[in-house]
Write a protein that holds these residues in place. Structure first.
Motif, PDB file in Angstrom:
ATOM      1  N   PRO A 197      61.142  74.420  69.492  1.00 31.42           N
ATOM      2  CA  PRO A 197      60.825  73.264  69.699  1.00 31.42           C
ATOM      3  C   PRO A 197      59.988  72.662  68.259  1.00 31.42           C
ATOM      4  N   HIS A 198      60.802  72.873  67.444  1.00 33.10           N
ATOM      5  CA  HIS A 198      60.237  72.114  66.067  1.00 33.10           C
ATOM      6  C   HIS A 198      58.845  72.808  65.825  1.00 33.10           C
ATOM      7  N   CYS A 199      58.711  74.139  65.562  1.00 33.06           N
ATOM      8  CA  CYS A 199      57.472  74.841  65.595  1.00 33.06           C
ATOM      9  C   CYS A 199      57.726  76.023  64.610  1.00 33.06           C
ATOM     10  N   LEU A 244      68.009  77.614  66.458  1.00 35.61           N
ATOM     11  CA  LEU A 244      67.805  76.034  65.758  1.00 35.61           C
ATOM     12  C   LEU A 244      66.204  75.625  66.241  1.00 35.61           C
ATOM     13  N   ASP A 245      65.644  75.420  64.973  1.00 36.34           N
ATOM     14  CA  ASP A 245      64.461  74.549  65.371  1.00 36.34           C
ATOM     15  C   ASP A 245      64.168  73.172  65.577  1.00 36.34           C
ATOM     16  N   VAL A 246      65.262  72.675  64.812  1.00 34.32           N
ATOM     17  CA  VAL A 246      65.247  71.147  64.638  1.00 34.32           C
ATOM     18  C   VAL A 246      66.472  70.531  64.887  1.00 34.32           C
ATOM     19  N   PHE A 247      66.428  69.292  65.678  1.00 39.98           N
ATOM     20  CA  PHE A 247      67.777  68.640  66.348  1.00 39.98           C
ATOM     21  C   PHE A 247      67.903  67.239  65.944  1.00 39.98           C
ATOM     22  N   VAL A 286      69.795  76.988  56.917  1.00 37.10           N
ATOM     23  CA  VAL A 286      69.693  75.744  56.168  1.00 37.10           C
ATOM     24  C   VAL A 286      68.126  75.269  56.090  1.00 37.10           C
ATOM     25  N   THR A 287      67.388  75.118  55.238  1.00 38.50           N
ATOM     26  CA  THR A 287      66.104  75.006  54.646  1.00 38.50           C
ATOM     27  C   THR A 287      66.287  73.578  53.978  1.00 38.50           C
ATOM     28  N   LEU A 288      67.145  72.766  54.138  1.00 38.48           N
ATOM     29  CA  LEU A 288      66.940  71.480  53.421  1.00 38.48           C
ATOM     30  C   LEU A 288      66.288  70.239  53.777  1.00 38.48           C
ATOM     31  N   PRO A 289      65.834  69.432  53.089  1.00 42.91           N
ATOM     32  CA  PRO A 289      65.233  68.201  53.548  1.00 42.91           C
ATOM     33  C   PRO A 289      66.426  67.141  54.055  1.00 42.91           C
ATOM     34  N   LEU A 290      65.982  66.098  54.883  1.00 44.82           N
ATOM     35  CA  LEU A 290      67.144  65.267  55.319  1.00 44.82           C
ATOM     36  C   LEU A 290      66.939  64.012  54.293  1.00 44.82           C
ATOM     37  N   VAL A 301      66.303  75.490  60.075  1.00 45.08           N
ATOM     38  CA  VAL A 301      65.002  75.099  60.123  1.00 45.08           C
ATOM     39  C   VAL A 301      64.397  74.159  59.025  1.00 45.08           C
ATOM     40  N   GLY A 302      65.572  73.355  58.969  1.00 46.81           N
ATOM     41  CA  GLY A 302      65.188  72.199  58.031  1.00 46.81           C
ATOM     42  C   GLY A 302      65.156  70.843  58.789  1.00 46.81           C
ATOM     43  N   ARG A 303      66.109  70.200  58.776  1.00 43.87           N
ATOM     44  CA  ARG A 303      66.167  68.549  59.522  1.00 43.87           C
ATOM     45  C   ARG A 303      67.337  68.633  60.455  1.00 43.87           C
ATOM     46  N   GLY A 304      67.025  68.172  61.733  1.00 44.90           N
ATOM     47  CA  GLY A 304      68.291  68.337  62.645  1.00 44.90           C
ATOM     48  C   GLY A 304      69.604  67.340  62.001  1.00 44.90           C
ATOM     49  N   GLN A 359      53.367  67.085  56.908  1.00 40.36           N
ATOM     50  CA  GLN A 359      54.721  67.922  56.910  1.00 40.36           C
ATOM     51  C   GLN A 359      55.337  67.859  55.697  1.00 40.36           C
ATOM     52  N   ALA A 360      56.476  68.809  55.149  1.00 34.40           N
ATOM     53  CA  ALA A 360      56.906  68.838  54.072  1.00 34.40           C
ATOM     54  C   ALA A 360      57.923  67.676  53.939  1.00 34.40           C
ATOM     55  N   GLY A 361      58.576  67.490  55.109  1.00 33.34           N
ATOM     56  CA  GLY A 361      59.651  66.481  55.070  1.00 33.34           C
ATOM     57  C   GLY A 361      59.003  65.119  55.271  1.00 33.34           C
ATOM     58  N   VAL A 420      70.486  77.868  52.308  1.00 29.45           N
ATOM     59  CA  VAL A 420      70.905  76.632  51.668  1.00 29.45           C
ATOM     60  C   VAL A 420      69.734  75.713  51.384  1.00 29.45           C
ATOM     61  N   GLY A 421      69.311  75.442  50.272  1.00 29.94           N
ATOM     62  CA  GLY A 421      67.991  75.006  49.800  1.00 29.94           C
ATOM     63  C   GLY A 421      67.204  75.926  49.238  1.00 29.94           C
ATOM     64  N   THR A 422      66.914  75.977  48.077  1.00 25.73           N
ATOM     65  CA  THR A 422      65.802  77.102  47.409  1.00 25.73           C
ATOM     66  C   THR A 422      64.619  76.625  47.064  1.00 25.73           C
ATOM     67  N   GLY A 423      64.078  75.776  47.843  1.00 24.57           N
ATOM     68  CA  GLY A 423      62.890  75.217  47.803  1.00 24.57           C
ATOM     69  C   GLY A 423      61.809  76.053  48.236  1.00 24.57           C
ATOM     70  N   THR A 424      60.633  75.640  48.716  1.00 20.71           N
ATOM     71  CA  THR A 424      59.520  76.228  49.291  1.00 20.71           C
ATOM     72  C   THR A 424      60.070  77.164  50.421  1.00 20.71           C
ATOM     73  N   LEU A 425      60.690  76.615  51.344  1.00 20.47           N
ATOM     74  CA  LEU A 425      61.238  77.141  52.692  1.00 20.47           C
ATOM     75  C   LEU A 425      62.319  78.259  52.319  1.00 20.47           C
ATOM     76  N   GLY A 426      63.308  78.007  51.410  1.00 15.23           N
ATOM     77  CA  GLY A 426      64.365  78.690  50.994  1.00 15.23           C
ATOM     78  C   GLY A 426      63.780  79.939  50.459  1.00 15.23           C
ATOM     79  N   ARG A 473      72.104  75.540  45.682  1.00 19.70           N
ATOM     80  CA  ARG A 473      71.193  74.542  45.266  1.00 19.70           C
ATOM     81  C   ARG A 473      72.028  73.703  44.544  1.00 19.70           C
ATOM     82  N   ARG A 474      71.736  72.265  44.378  1.00 21.21           N
ATOM     83  CA  ARG A 474      72.544  71.382  43.758  1.00 21.21           C
ATOM     84  C   ARG A 474      73.035  71.968  42.150  1.00 21.21           C
ATOM     85  N   SER A 475      72.332  72.434  41.493  1.00 21.46           N
ATOM     86  CA  SER A 475      72.467  72.891  40.010  1.00 21.46           C
ATOM     87  C   SER A 475      73.334  74.136  40.016  1.00 21.46           C
TER      88      SER A 475
HETATM   89  P1  NAD Z   1      60.780  71.513  48.958  1.00 16.42           P
HETATM   90  O1  NAD Z   1      60.911  70.302  48.443  1.00 16.42           O
HETATM   91  O2  NAD Z   1      59.856  72.919  48.500  1.00 16.42           O
HETATM   92  O3  NAD Z   1      62.637  72.173  49.062  1.00 16.42           O
HETATM   93  C1  NAD Z   1      63.590  71.295  49.204  1.00 16.42           C
HETATM   94  C2  NAD Z   1      64.449  72.045  48.423  1.00 16.42           C
HETATM   95  O4  NAD Z   1      65.962  71.014  48.944  1.00 16.42           O
HETATM   96  C3  NAD Z   1      64.420  71.666  46.672  1.00 16.42           C
HETATM   97  O5  NAD Z   1      64.714  72.724  46.146  1.00 16.42           O
HETATM   98  C4  NAD Z   1      65.657  70.499  46.761  1.00 16.42           C
HETATM   99  O6  NAD Z   1      66.119  70.674  45.255  1.00 16.42           O
HETATM  100  C5  NAD Z   1      66.542  70.860  47.513  1.00 16.42           C
HETATM  101  N1  NAD Z   1      67.548  70.025  47.999  1.00 16.42           N
HETATM  102  C6  NAD Z   1      67.429  68.718  48.253  1.00 16.42           C
HETATM  103  N2  NAD Z   1      68.673  68.007  48.398  1.00 16.42           N
HETATM  104  C7  NAD Z   1      69.353  69.084  48.251  1.00 16.42           C
HETATM  105  C8  NAD Z   1      71.032  68.837  48.236  1.00 16.42           C
HETATM  106  N3  NAD Z   1      71.641  67.817  48.435  1.00 16.42           N
HETATM  107  N4  NAD Z   1      71.701  70.280  48.048  1.00 16.42           N
HETATM  108  C9  NAD Z   1      71.057  71.212  47.872  1.00 16.42           C
HETATM  109  N5  NAD Z   1      69.776  71.368  47.526  1.00 16.42           N
HETATM  110  C10 NAD Z   1      68.944  70.264  47.876  1.00 16.42           C
HETATM  111  O7  NAD Z   1      60.499  71.390  50.519  1.00 16.42           O
HETATM  112  P2  NAD Z   1      60.324  72.664  51.467  1.00 16.42           P
HETATM  113  O8  NAD Z   1      58.931  72.586  51.989  1.00 16.42           O
HETATM  114  O9  NAD Z   1      61.171  73.711  51.166  1.00 16.42           O
HETATM  115  O10 NAD Z   1      60.790  71.918  52.969  1.00 16.42           O
HETATM  116  C11 NAD Z   1      62.267  71.615  53.291  1.00 16.42           C
HETATM  117  C12 NAD Z   1      62.567  70.788  54.271  1.00 16.42           C
HETATM  118  O11 NAD Z   1      62.389  71.705  55.330  1.00 16.42           O
HETATM  119  C13 NAD Z   1      61.518  69.591  54.364  1.00 16.42           C
HETATM  120  O12 NAD Z   1      61.822  68.757  53.893  1.00 16.42           O
HETATM  121  C14 NAD Z   1      61.499  69.546  55.814  1.00 16.42           C
HETATM  122  O13 NAD Z   1      62.365  68.625  56.397  1.00 16.42           O
HETATM  123  C15 NAD Z   1      61.833  70.822  56.571  1.00 16.42           C
HETATM  124  N6  NAD Z   1      60.812  71.493  57.040  1.00 16.42           N
HETATM  125  C16 NAD Z   1      60.908  72.210  58.449  1.00 16.42           C
HETATM  126  C17 NAD Z   1      59.836  72.815  58.957  1.00 16.42           C
HETATM  127  C18 NAD Z   1      59.879  73.254  60.335  1.00 16.42           C
HETATM  128  O14 NAD Z   1      59.074  73.362  60.911  1.00 16.42           O
HETATM  129  N7  NAD Z   1      61.029  73.570  60.965  1.00 16.42           N
HETATM  130  C19 NAD Z   1      58.663  73.029  58.062  1.00 16.42           C
HETATM  131  C20 NAD Z   1      58.515  72.554  56.743  1.00 16.42           C
HETATM  132  C21 NAD Z   1      59.760  71.904  56.448  1.00 16.42           C
END
Ligand code: NAD
Length: 307
Positions: free
Chosen positions: A272-274, A248-251, A194-198, A223-226, A65-67, A140-146, A164-166
């Protein structure tokens, strides 16, 4: 790390068959085998979904997983166990799932599927449907998922803003807000995604205040974390019609308990988280694992290192 035997832990079967990954990695110059809990100590490294304390005796653990909120970071660091994750592969997969949610809401598809279960021919009001071009999604969250969500929704004509934070600009986002301006960022959006990690910082970031700052005709997507969402506050907002709906994919508790009101709300889509499940999942994880095995052989640092 010096890896001779790599285990594919059987917990990955919750996402894909462990044997498919073991086979995909069979050309590696290390011994690869599917292992259960009793086989962990025969390995130097594992690829896994879940955490086991026995992993702390190994050299390297790779999360499919990414998370990585399942893993006790500090213990990994104390024991000098390398932890890597699978971020970087879920962009398009989750992006398309999110596009599916938005198209369902806009074109009312979720209601038709629900009616079909009851053999009900029920046309919506003529003006219930809308189209995506010209709507705004705040991601919200501009990483891979975002970025993946931004790319797919952008191709459907959705205007994309980000948080994003900055607050620095990010490719694919028309405007970017800093985290402290979250309430302002969500205020004019048709969709908040929401695409943030927990993390300690993101736990319950989406609370009653944020839902109050959103438009009452806006849809919320997670789709981040519940636990990034205060689920009770979300349910209150949905039941009070202070939001149009949610996908909602995560809970907070997974599987989502049978008694959760979320199951029964008409404008809520529960998956269901898929959101990232895809026939290529094991190959994309395998490519990351192979890259690291090759890097170790060349004496290079790991990619996707988290601890
Ligand atoms: P990533 O590391 O590429 O992106 C995460 C982004 O969140 C980063 O840009 C980081 O700077 C930002 N971030 C962290 N804390 C923050 C905050 N407080 N405020 C604003 N931005 C913040 O990771 P990813 O691959 O995009 O995955 C993100 C999360 O999504 C994973 O941690 C995982 O929990 C979840 N995820 C869920 C599924 C799913 O099946 N639903 C699949 C993949 C990932």
């Amino acid at each position: 790390p010096d890896i001779e035997r790599l285990g594919v832990h059987e917990s990955v079967e919750l996402v894909f068959p462990p044997s498919e990954l073991a086979e995909y990695l069979s050309e590696l110059p290390v011994d690869v085998a599917v292992v259960g809990d009793d086989g962990i100590d025969s390995c130097d490294a594992v690829v896994t979904l879940e955490h086991r304390d026995a992993f702390l005796e190994l050299e390297w653990v790779h999360s499919i997983q990414a998370g990585v909120d399942r893993f006790p970071f500090e213990e990994f660091e104390e024991r000098g166990v390398l932890l890597t994750n699978s971020t970087g592969i879920h962009d398009r997969w989750v992006g398309e799932t999110v596009a599916g949610y938005l198209l369902a809401f806009a074109r009312r598809l979720h209601r038709h599927v629900a009616n079909q279960q009851d053999r009900q021919w029920e046309q919506p009001e003529w003006d219930d449907g809308f189209t995506l071009p010209g709507t705004t999604a705040c991601v919200v969250g501009t990483g891979t998922l975002g970025s993946g969500v931004a790319e797919v929704l952008g191709s459907l004509g959705v205007r994309i803003t980000g948080v994003r934070r900055s607050g620095d600009p990010a490719e694919g986002f028309e405007a970017v807000y800093a985290s402290e301006d979250l309430n302002e960022a969500v205020a004019d959006a048709d969709f908040v995604i929401v695409t943030l990690p927990l993390t300690e910082e993101t736990r319950h970031l989406f609370d009653a205040d944020v839902f109050a700052a959103m438009r009452d005709d806006a849809y919320f997507v997670n789709v981040g974390r519940g636990p990034v969402v205060d689920e009770d506050a979300l349910i209150d907002a949905l039941e009070a019609d202070a939001l149009a709906g949610a996908a909602l994919d995560v809970f907070e508790t997974e599987p989502l308990p049978e008694e959760s009101p979320l199951w029964g709300l008409e404008e809520v889509i529960v998956t269901p988280h898929c959101a990232a499940f895809t026939e290529d999942y094991h190959r994309a994880v395998g490519d990351l694992v192979r890259e690291n095995v090759e890097r170790f052989a060349d004496g290079e640092a790991a990619t996707n290192r988290v601890a």
